[in-house]
Write a protein that holds these residues in place. Structure first.
Motif, PDB file in Angstrom:
ATOM      1  N   ILE A 127      34.903  86.066  60.433  1.00  0.00           N
ATOM      2  CA  ILE A 127      33.572  85.625  59.984  1.00  0.00           C
ATOM      3  C   ILE A 127      32.535  86.448  60.739  1.00  0.00           C
ATOM      4  O   ILE A 127      32.336  86.242  61.941  1.00  0.00           O
ATOM      5  CB  ILE A 127      33.381  84.118  60.240  1.00  0.00           C
ATOM      6  CG1 ILE A 127      34.441  83.336  59.461  1.00  0.00           C
ATOM      7  CG2 ILE A 127      31.993  83.671  59.823  1.00  0.00           C
ATOM      8  CD1 ILE A 127      34.488  81.873  59.803  1.00  0.00           C
ATOM      9  N   TYR A 128      31.895  87.360  60.029  1.00  0.00           N
ATOM     10  CA  TYR A 128      30.901  88.236  60.651  1.00  0.00           C
ATOM     11  C   TYR A 128      29.710  87.399  61.120  1.00  0.00           C
ATOM     12  O   TYR A 128      29.409  86.345  60.534  1.00  0.00           O
ATOM     13  CB  TYR A 128      30.453  89.293  59.643  1.00  0.00           C
ATOM     14  CG  TYR A 128      29.554  90.352  60.234  1.00  0.00           C
ATOM     15  CD1 TYR A 128      30.017  91.224  61.205  1.00  0.00           C
ATOM     16  CD2 TYR A 128      28.229  90.478  59.826  1.00  0.00           C
ATOM     17  CE1 TYR A 128      29.190  92.190  61.756  1.00  0.00           C
ATOM     18  CE2 TYR A 128      27.389  91.443  60.358  1.00  0.00           C
ATOM     19  CZ  TYR A 128      27.881  92.296  61.338  1.00  0.00           C
ATOM     20  OH  TYR A 128      27.067  93.243  61.884  1.00  0.00           O
TER      21      TYR A 128
ATOM     22  N   ILE B 267      27.161  86.982  68.951  1.00  0.00           N
ATOM     23  CA  ILE B 267      27.772  85.654  68.786  1.00  0.00           C
ATOM     24  C   ILE B 267      27.136  84.658  69.750  1.00  0.00           C
ATOM     25  O   ILE B 267      26.810  83.524  69.379  1.00  0.00           O
ATOM     26  CB  ILE B 267      29.297  85.741  69.027  1.00  0.00           C
ATOM     27  CG1 ILE B 267      29.945  86.651  67.966  1.00  0.00           C
ATOM     28  CG2 ILE B 267      29.938  84.368  69.018  1.00  0.00           C
ATOM     29  CD1 ILE B 267      29.928  86.093  66.568  1.00  0.00           C
TER      30      ILE B 267
ATOM     31  N   TYR C 184      28.748  92.957  70.042  1.00  0.00           N
ATOM     32  CA  TYR C 184      29.094  91.838  69.169  1.00  0.00           C
ATOM     33  C   TYR C 184      29.188  90.535  69.982  1.00  0.00           C
ATOM     34  O   TYR C 184      28.871  89.462  69.464  1.00  0.00           O
ATOM     35  CB  TYR C 184      30.421  92.130  68.475  1.00  0.00           C
ATOM     36  CG  TYR C 184      30.636  91.322  67.228  1.00  0.00           C
ATOM     37  CD1 TYR C 184      29.842  91.527  66.097  1.00  0.00           C
ATOM     38  CD2 TYR C 184      31.622  90.347  67.170  1.00  0.00           C
ATOM     39  CE1 TYR C 184      30.032  90.778  64.956  1.00  0.00           C
ATOM     40  CE2 TYR C 184      31.821  89.594  66.029  1.00  0.00           C
ATOM     41  CZ  TYR C 184      31.021  89.810  64.925  1.00  0.00           C
ATOM     42  OH  TYR C 184      31.205  89.065  63.789  1.00  0.00           O
TER      43      TYR C 184
ATOM     44  N   PRO D 285      23.367  97.721  61.079  1.00  0.00           N
ATOM     45  CA  PRO D 285      24.577  98.551  61.198  1.00  0.00           C
ATOM     46  C   PRO D 285      24.902  99.325  59.917  1.00  0.00           C
ATOM     47  O   PRO D 285      25.306 100.486  59.980  1.00  0.00           O
ATOM     48  CB  PRO D 285      25.685  97.533  61.497  1.00  0.00           C
ATOM     49  CG  PRO D 285      25.004  96.303  61.925  1.00  0.00           C
ATOM     50  CD  PRO D 285      23.670  96.307  61.270  1.00  0.00           C
TER      51      PRO D 285
ATOM     52  N   VAL E 172      26.557 102.467  62.165  1.00  0.00           N
ATOM     53  CA  VAL E 172      27.135 102.195  63.492  1.00  0.00           C
ATOM     54  C   VAL E 172      27.273 100.684  63.667  1.00  0.00           C
ATOM     55  O   VAL E 172      26.423  99.930  63.211  1.00  0.00           O
ATOM     56  CB  VAL E 172      26.262 102.757  64.634  1.00  0.00           C
ATOM     57  CG1 VAL E 172      26.189 104.267  64.569  1.00  0.00           C
ATOM     58  CG2 VAL E 172      24.872 102.151  64.614  1.00  0.00           C
ATOM     59  N   PRO E 173      28.348 100.234  64.307  1.00  0.00           N
ATOM     60  CA  PRO E 173      28.484  98.787  64.555  1.00  0.00           C
ATOM     61  C   PRO E 173      27.374  98.304  65.485  1.00  0.00           C
ATOM     62  O   PRO E 173      26.786  99.090  66.223  1.00  0.00           O
ATOM     63  CB  PRO E 173      29.853  98.664  65.244  1.00  0.00           C
ATOM     64  CG  PRO E 173      30.556  99.947  64.957  1.00  0.00           C
ATOM     65  CD  PRO E 173      29.491 100.999  64.805  1.00  0.00           C
ATOM     66  N   ILE E 174      27.157  97.012  65.462  1.00  0.00           N
ATOM     67  CA  ILE E 174      26.133  96.428  66.320  1.00  0.00           C
ATOM     68  C   ILE E 174      26.501  96.700  67.784  1.00  0.00           C
ATOM     69  O   ILE E 174      27.676  96.748  68.130  1.00  0.00           O
ATOM     70  CB  ILE E 174      26.003  94.907  66.032  1.00  0.00           C
ATOM     71  CG1 ILE E 174      24.645  94.387  66.440  1.00  0.00           C
ATOM     72  CG2 ILE E 174      27.117  94.103  66.706  1.00  0.00           C
ATOM     73  CD1 ILE E 174      23.551  94.759  65.495  1.00  0.00           C
TER      74      ILE E 174
ATOM     75  N   TYR F 230      21.253  91.634  61.136  1.00  0.00           N
ATOM     76  CA  TYR F 230      22.576  91.930  61.686  1.00  0.00           C
ATOM     77  C   TYR F 230      23.490  92.594  60.650  1.00  0.00           C
ATOM     78  O   TYR F 230      24.471  93.243  61.019  1.00  0.00           O
ATOM     79  CB  TYR F 230      23.242  90.658  62.224  1.00  0.00           C
ATOM     80  CG  TYR F 230      22.941  90.409  63.683  1.00  0.00           C
ATOM     81  CD1 TYR F 230      23.249  91.367  64.646  1.00  0.00           C
ATOM     82  CD2 TYR F 230      22.354  89.218  64.104  1.00  0.00           C
ATOM     83  CE1 TYR F 230      22.971  91.142  65.978  1.00  0.00           C
ATOM     84  CE2 TYR F 230      22.085  88.993  65.444  1.00  0.00           C
ATOM     85  CZ  TYR F 230      22.394  89.964  66.374  1.00  0.00           C
ATOM     86  OH  TYR F 230      22.121  89.756  67.705  1.00  0.00           O
TER      87      TYR F 230
END
Lengths: 76, 491
Positions: free
Chosen positions: B176-177, B254, B250, B240, B245-247, B236
């Protein structure tokens, strides 16, 4: 009456909090708090991979630009 | 057929599975989400007109003063409710539905019901606004629509909630993103909050200060449990994806969600500092507000560190421009909000234009800008068209960005000085009012700038939805492909 209303409001606050706590417990139990690096990449895939931008609406086309396919250069 | 169309058709490679499901998801969203977007833009124009009229009346009270329905006391709540329930909420629902479908990788369910719900929502906003202008508003801030209309909104929220649960249950991804957490939180919390506030306040069960307690608990949570989660979920996801690019962290993202879930809903009573309510009730609100530094800090660090090294991309992408502007404004408004909850700050800023500036920093500079960016990203994927004019997009960005900056600076400075003057018993009240007039003119000028941007945006959306020509590909859709059935799908 006032006591009832304040009780309802703070009861609602408690419901919000309990919902959050229940969700947190569920997330831990179902492995959602593991493998975060993998989770961060979960919105990418083979067709929209890491390293590839997905919007260049205002970009002037440049033939030398390696990020964009030929269709983009023609259609920009 | 344009050259790019020919290029698309000429690309005859078989589409990958990822392209197929994305195109399928977008097709399922096209009508319901497009309807929500188009409706939102319509109400944005209506709300803007009311806003400019209200702004002018603040420094020129005789302007249009001979019609009862155009008096400030009616126009101002009509502006608030058309922008909150018309523009912002409808845009938010559209973005929420599209994001959930994309993140769950399933088709949007209940399309017909959602279209019917959107129709009902429009009827409710129109009916409620008419009632306010006719003098039948409730005078309960953020809930000025008469009680009757709240059932319409509650019903549609119910449909959105069911659709969200169906998508979540049928999701084709195990993880779950973080955006899904935010979206699911807003979908579960806000309908309950809205129903409870209406049920407590409108039937007359509450009065006096207790009504004010419920009122501000609700009004603050509209931002905290509805607009903020939807806005942050959008950032969010888009940040990205736009950069590739990924956050940055992470873990922090969260942590930010869970701390927001635990702290935000306590903060509303800081609006009643100085009011005749128990001191502990206000103190709880202040503590909740200060605890918000934790989720806000996580978001600020994440957004900035993700953008680091990529700021030059702001030149390329309108979505990125609006999203980054919105994300930076989120940090600003949250820090300002937490500090404003302190009694020593509040005793100056409360009951002044400073508060109005703060509210617009949240709902406009943060949420509205993020929604603009999201629509720039989503609409081409729904309608398979490119935006009609890059110059219009730039014009839209600069008019609204300069407009809201001018608005915030003018009213913050003027409002703070206004508060200091009102706290000085030696300064006559009328002198204080006269002092604020130049700042109120800056508000009107800012409103006109933003209105120009909104008209430009509306023209772009109109061309996107109803524009001539067939499918087109280009700088938004980037890499056209051809599906097995021959229909172009976008990457």
């Amino acid at each position: 009456m006032v006591g009832l209303v304040i009780g309802l409001i703070w009861g609602a606050v408690a419901v919000f909090g309990l919902t959050a706590v229940a969700g947190l417990v569920w997330a831990v139990q179902h492995g959602q708090m593991e493998r975060f690096a993998e989770g961060a990449r979960s919105i990418f895939d083979d067709e929209e991979p890491v390293g590839e931008a997905t919007d260049a609406t205002l970009r002037r086309p440049r033939q030398s630009d390696p990020e964009m396919g030929p269709e983009h250069k023609e259609g920009a | 057929m344009s050259s790019s169309d020919k290029a698309a058709v000429g690309t005859s490679q078989a589409p990958a599975e990822d392209l197929v499901w994305r195109a399928d998801v977008d097709r399922s969203c096209r009508v319901p989400v497009g309807f929500f977007f188009a409706s939102a833009v319509f109400w944005l124009l209506v709300g803007t007109l009311l806003a400019v009229l209200a702004a002018k009346k603040m420094h020129t009270p005789e302007f249009l003063a001979n019609w009862e329905f155009l008096t400030f006391g009616r126009i101002r709540p009509a502006h608030l409710n058309t922008t909150i329930f018309g523009w912002a909420s409808m845009a938010g629902v559209g973005v929420l539905l599209w994001l959930e479908a994309r993140l769950c990788r399933v088709r949007l369910p209940l399309g017909g019901l959602l279209v019917a719900g959107c129709t009902l929502w429009n009827v409710a906003v129109a009916g409620g606004t008419y009632e306010i202008l006719a003098g039948r508003g409730t005078s309960v801030e953020w809930l000025e629509f008469p009680y009757f209309w709240s059932f319409f909104f509650a019903g549609v929220f119910g449909v959105v909630m069911v659709a969200s649960i169906m998508m979540f249950s049928a999701r084709r991804v195990s993880h779950i993103y973080v955006s899904q957490w935010y979206l699911f939180g807003s979908v579960l919390w806000f309908p309950f909050l809205y129903l409870m506030a209406n049920t407590l306040i409108h039937p007359g069960a509450l009065g006096g200060v207790v009504q004010a307690v419920a009122n501000w608990w609700f009004a603050h949570n509209v931002l905290g449990l509805w607009f903020t989660p939807v806005g942050l979920a959008t950032v969010y996801y888009l940040l990205p994806k736009l950069l590739g690019v990924p956050i940055h962290s992470y873990h922090l993202s969260i942590l930010g969600f869970w701390t927001l879930a635990l702290f935000y809903n306590w903060a509303g009573t800081h609006h009643l500092i100085g009011g005749p309510i128990p001191a502990w009730l206000v103190t709880v609100g202040i503590v909740g507000s200060m605890m918000m530094f934790i989720p806000v800090g996580t978001v600020a660090i994440n957004h900035h560190m993700t953008m680091r090294g990529h700021f030059h991309r702001l030149l390329d992408s309108p979505t990125l421009r609006f999203t980054v502007f919105g994300a930076m404004s989120y940090t600003a408004v949250s820090v300002q909000g937490s500090l404003t909850s302190l009694r020593m700050v509040n005793e100056v800023g409360h009951f002044t234009h400073y508060t109005v500036a703060h509210a617009h920093l949240g709902v406009y500079a943060f949420f509205t800008m993020v929604m603009f960016g999201a629509i720039y990203y989503i609409a081409p994927r729904l309608f398979h068209r490119e935006w009609a004019s890059a110059r219009f997009i730039s014009l839209h960005f600069w008019t609204v960005a300069v407009g809201i900056a001018l608005y915030w600076v003018g009213l913050t400075l003027g409002g703070w000085r206004q508060g200091l003057m009102m706290n000085d018993p030696d300064i006559p009240f009328l002198d204080t009012m006269a002092f604020t007039v130049p700042y109120l003119w800056s508000r009107t000028l800012a409103g006109v700038l933003m209105a120009v941007g909104h008209v430009v945006f509306a023209v772009l959306v109109w061309r996107m939805v109803f524009g001539p020509g067939g499918l087109r590909t280009g700088p938004t859709l980037l890499r056209p492909r051809v599906a097995a059935g021959g229909e172009g799908v976008d990457a």
